[in-house]
Design a protein around this motif. Structure first.
Motif, mmCIF file in Angstrom:
data_model
loop_
_atom_site.group_PDB
_atom_site.id
_atom_site.type_symbol
_atom_site.label_atom_id
_atom_site.label_comp_id
_atom_site.label_asym_id
_atom_site.label_seq_id
_atom_site.Cartn_x
_atom_site.Cartn_y
_atom_site.Cartn_z
ATOM 1 N N GLU A 180 0.839 -1.191 0.000
ATOM 2 C CA GLU A 180 0.000 0.000 0.000
ATOM 3 C C GLU A 180 0.876 1.244 0.000
ATOM 4 O O GLU A 180 2.043 1.202 0.384
ATOM 5 C CB GLU A 180 -0.941 0.028 1.207
ATOM 6 N N ILE A 181 0.299 2.327 -0.466
ATOM 7 C CA ILE A 181 0.978 3.616 -0.450
ATOM 8 C C ILE A 181 0.041 4.588 0.239
ATOM 9 O O ILE A 181 -1.116 4.737 -0.163
ATOM 10 C CB ILE A 181 1.305 4.109 -1.876
ATOM 11 N N GLU A 182 0.555 5.209 1.292
ATOM 12 C CA GLU A 182 -0.245 6.173 2.040
ATOM 13 C C GLU A 182 0.603 7.411 2.273
ATOM 14 O O GLU A 182 1.642 7.341 2.930
ATOM 15 C CB GLU A 182 -0.687 5.561 3.371
ATOM 16 N N GLU A 234 7.660 12.642 -2.487
ATOM 17 C CA GLU A 234 6.421 13.405 -2.392
ATOM 18 C C GLU A 234 5.254 12.431 -2.378
ATOM 19 O O GLU A 234 5.377 11.298 -2.844
ATOM 20 C CB GLU A 234 6.286 14.391 -3.553
ATOM 21 N N PRO A 235 4.117 12.849 -1.825
ATOM 22 C CA PRO A 235 2.968 11.928 -1.781
ATOM 23 C C PRO A 235 2.523 11.540 -3.191
ATOM 24 O O PRO A 235 2.596 12.339 -4.112
ATOM 25 C CB PRO A 235 1.876 12.740 -1.088
ATOM 26 N N VAL A 236 2.060 10.308 -3.324
ATOM 27 C CA VAL A 236 1.539 9.829 -4.598
ATOM 28 C C VAL A 236 0.090 10.291 -4.695
ATOM 29 O O VAL A 236 -0.697 10.048 -3.785
ATOM 30 C CB VAL A 236 1.621 8.291 -4.685
ATOM 31 N N ASP A 240 0.511 13.923 -13.447
ATOM 32 C CA ASP A 240 -0.216 12.976 -12.596
ATOM 33 C C ASP A 240 0.633 11.730 -12.349
ATOM 34 O O ASP A 240 1.333 11.254 -13.238
ATOM 35 C CB ASP A 240 -1.530 12.533 -13.244
ATOM 36 N N THR A 241 0.540 11.197 -11.144
ATOM 37 C CA THR A 241 1.177 9.930 -10.818
ATOM 38 C C THR A 241 0.098 8.864 -10.871
ATOM 39 O O THR A 241 -0.978 9.045 -10.305
ATOM 40 C CB THR A 241 1.803 9.981 -9.410
ATOM 41 N N VAL A 242 0.365 7.775 -11.579
ATOM 42 C CA VAL A 242 -0.630 6.722 -11.736
ATOM 43 C C VAL A 242 -0.053 5.385 -11.285
ATOM 44 O O VAL A 242 1.151 5.183 -11.294
ATOM 45 C CB VAL A 242 -1.113 6.611 -13.203
#
Length: 148
Positions: free
Chosen positions: A19-21, A40-42, A136-138
């Motif tokens: 997971e990415i939080e 940086e946050p995704v 955008d990060t996808v």
């Protein structure tokens, strides 16, 4: 969860992203868990962005093309979605809503692991929606554009 196979300096690695939080990713590398701090946050899109083209004026249709004109057009956002094959950042969107594309045409450029990846149309058709923007990060499997 996403799973990847990598080879670095001749060593095989199996990487699973749990997971990415925020700025922290929980990953498992060859069965060993790690918490990875990201620069940086995704951004995870809560809703896809739809871009719609204005409806063009209907041209006069010659009698020989009337049957073709009766064929229903794809509604905005309907059709085949082009998906991200791996996680990364969108560096360029090469198409606009309403553009006609053929199989193999580049629709988006995705940067992943410092490599520019051309994401290509998987079918012929017209772009009915663009679901990402430059920067955008996808994640793997995210819808990028729709071809109707």
């Amino acid at each position: 969860m996403s799973k990847y196979q990598y080879k670095v300096n001749g060593v095989d690695y199996t990487v699973e992203i749990e997971e990415i939080e925020g700025k922290t990713a929980k990953v498992t590398v060859n069965g060993k868990p790690f918490e990875v701090e990201l620069p940086e946050p995704v951004k995870t899109p809560s809703r896809p962005k739809k871009v719609e083209a204005p409806a063009p004026a209907a041209p006069a249709v010659p009698a020989s093309n009337q049957e073709r004109a009766k064929k229903p057009k794809a509604a905005a956002g309907t059709g085949t979605k082009v998906l991200a094959p791996l996680p990364g950042t969108i560096t360029d969107v090469k198409v606009n809503v309403g553009d006609t594309v053929k199989t193999g045409d580049t629709v988006v450029i995705l940067e992943a692991m410092k490599m520019q990846n051309n994401i290509e149309a998987e079918c012929d058709g017209t772009i009915t929606s663009i679901l990402v923007s430059r920067g955008d990060t996808v994640m793997e499997g995210a819808a990028l554009v729709t071809i109707g």
